[in-house]
Design a protein around this motif. Structure first.
Motif, PDB file in Angstrom:
ATOM      1  N   HIS A  10       0.912  -1.247  -0.039  1.00 59.37           N
ATOM      2  CA  HIS A  10      -0.005   0.022  -0.047  1.00 59.37           C
ATOM      3  C   HIS A  10       0.862   1.244   0.062  1.00 59.37           C
ATOM      4  CE1 HIS A  10      -2.609   3.087   1.675  1.00 59.37           C
ATOM      5  NE2 HIS A  10      -3.573   2.299   0.972  1.00 59.37           N
ATOM      6  N   ASN A  11       0.538   2.441  -0.616  1.00 56.49           N
ATOM      7  CA  ASN A  11       1.219   3.486  -0.850  1.00 56.49           C
ATOM      8  C   ASN A  11       1.997   4.081   0.590  1.00 56.49           C
ATOM      9  OD1 ASN A  11       1.237   3.625  -3.697  1.00 56.49           O
ATOM     10  ND2 ASN A  11      -0.517   4.564  -3.730  1.00 56.49           N
ATOM     11  N   ASP A  12       1.047   4.155   1.601  1.00 60.39           N
ATOM     12  CA  ASP A  12       1.144   4.524   3.088  1.00 60.39           C
ATOM     13  C   ASP A  12       2.625   3.687   3.325  1.00 60.39           C
ATOM     14  OD1 ASP A  12      -0.537   6.415   2.829  1.00 60.39           O
ATOM     15  OD2 ASP A  12      -1.947   5.427   4.160  1.00 60.39           O
ATOM     16  N   SER A  15       5.566   4.529   1.521  1.00 59.06           N
ATOM     17  CA  SER A  15       5.930   5.956   2.110  1.00 59.06           C
ATOM     18  C   SER A  15       6.988   5.740   3.486  1.00 59.06           C
ATOM     19  CB  SER A  15       4.934   6.832   2.296  1.00 59.06           C
ATOM     20  OG  SER A  15       5.412   7.911   3.049  1.00 59.06           O
ATOM     21  N   ALA A  16       6.535   4.888   4.446  1.00 62.82           N
ATOM     22  CA  ALA A  16       7.014   4.537   5.609  1.00 62.82           C
ATOM     23  C   ALA A  16       8.260   4.090   5.459  1.00 62.82           C
ATOM     24  CB  ALA A  16       6.058   3.968   6.628  1.00 62.82           C
ATOM     25  N   GLU A  43       0.295  10.340   3.148  1.00 62.25           N
ATOM     26  CA  GLU A  43      -0.284   9.738   4.378  1.00 62.25           C
ATOM     27  C   GLU A  43      -0.724  10.731   5.303  1.00 62.25           C
ATOM     28  OE1 GLU A  43       3.035   7.940   6.259  1.00 62.25           O
ATOM     29  OE2 GLU A  43       4.127   9.682   6.869  1.00 62.25           O
ATOM     30  N   HIS A  45      -2.751  11.028   9.173  1.00 59.50           N
ATOM     31  CA  HIS A  45      -2.893  10.249  10.493  1.00 59.50           C
ATOM     32  C   HIS A  45      -3.856  11.122  11.498  1.00 59.50           C
ATOM     33  CE1 HIS A  45       0.033   7.101   9.392  1.00 59.50           C
ATOM     34  NE2 HIS A  45       0.891   7.960   9.005  1.00 59.50           N
ATOM     35  N   HIS A  61      -4.684  11.287  -1.107  1.00 58.73           N
ATOM     36  CA  HIS A  61      -3.404  10.710  -1.408  1.00 58.73           C
ATOM     37  C   HIS A  61      -2.990  11.138  -2.852  1.00 58.73           C
ATOM     38  CE1 HIS A  61      -0.328   7.729  -2.361  1.00 58.73           C
ATOM     39  NE2 HIS A  61      -0.125   7.562  -1.088  1.00 58.73           N
TER      40      HIS A  61
END
Length: 110
Positions: A10-12, A15-16, A43, A45, A61
Motif C-alpha cells: 500500500h502507498n502508505d 512511504s514509511a 499519508e 494520521h 493521497h
C-alpha cells in the motif's frame, strides 16, 4: 540482517519504508514545509472526523500541496491544494505526510 519486503505494498507502507530506509524523495510532515515548497500528500494520521473534512477539501493521497504562507508566529500556515487556499493549525498539519517535490526553502513567513 536481510530485510524482505513484499512486492505489492500500500502507498502508505511504501512511504514509511522510504523514510525508514532513506530511499526516494524527502518525506516530511506538512508543517515542516516552508513557504514556496510543494509536494504530494502521501499519508494522513488524523481523527476520522477531521480526516473526512480534509478529504472533502482536497487533502487526498497524491494531491499536490504547496505551502503559500506561514504566519509570523508559525501557526497557522496557509496551503494551496486542489485550487483552494486553506489555513491549517500545526497540530493538524503535523499529522499529514508529504513527499517534497520542489520549491525554495525559506523561513515560512513570506
Amino acid at each position: 540482517m536481510v530485510r524482505t519486503v513484499p512486492v505489492f505494498l500500500h502507498n502508505d507502507i511504501k512511504s514509511a519504508l522510504r523514510k525508514e530506509m532513506g530511499m526516494g524523495k524527502k518525506v516530511c510532515r506538512l508543517d515542516d514545509l516552508h513557504a514556496g515548497q510543494w509536494g504530494r500528500i502521501v499519508e494522513m494520521h488524523v481523527a476520522e472526523e477531521t480526516g473526512q473534512r480534509l478529504k472533502d477539501m482536497g487533502f487526498v493521497h497524491g494531491a499536490r500541496i504547496e505551502c503559500v504562507y506561514g504566519s509570523p508566529f508559525g501557526d497557522p500556515a496557509a496551503y494551496f491544494v486542489k485550487g483552494t487556499l486553506i489555513a491549517l493549525r500545526n497540530s493538524d498539519a503535523g499529522k499529514i505526510g508529504v513527499e517534497v517535490e520542489g520549491g525554495a526553502e525559506g523561513n515560512g513567513t513570506e
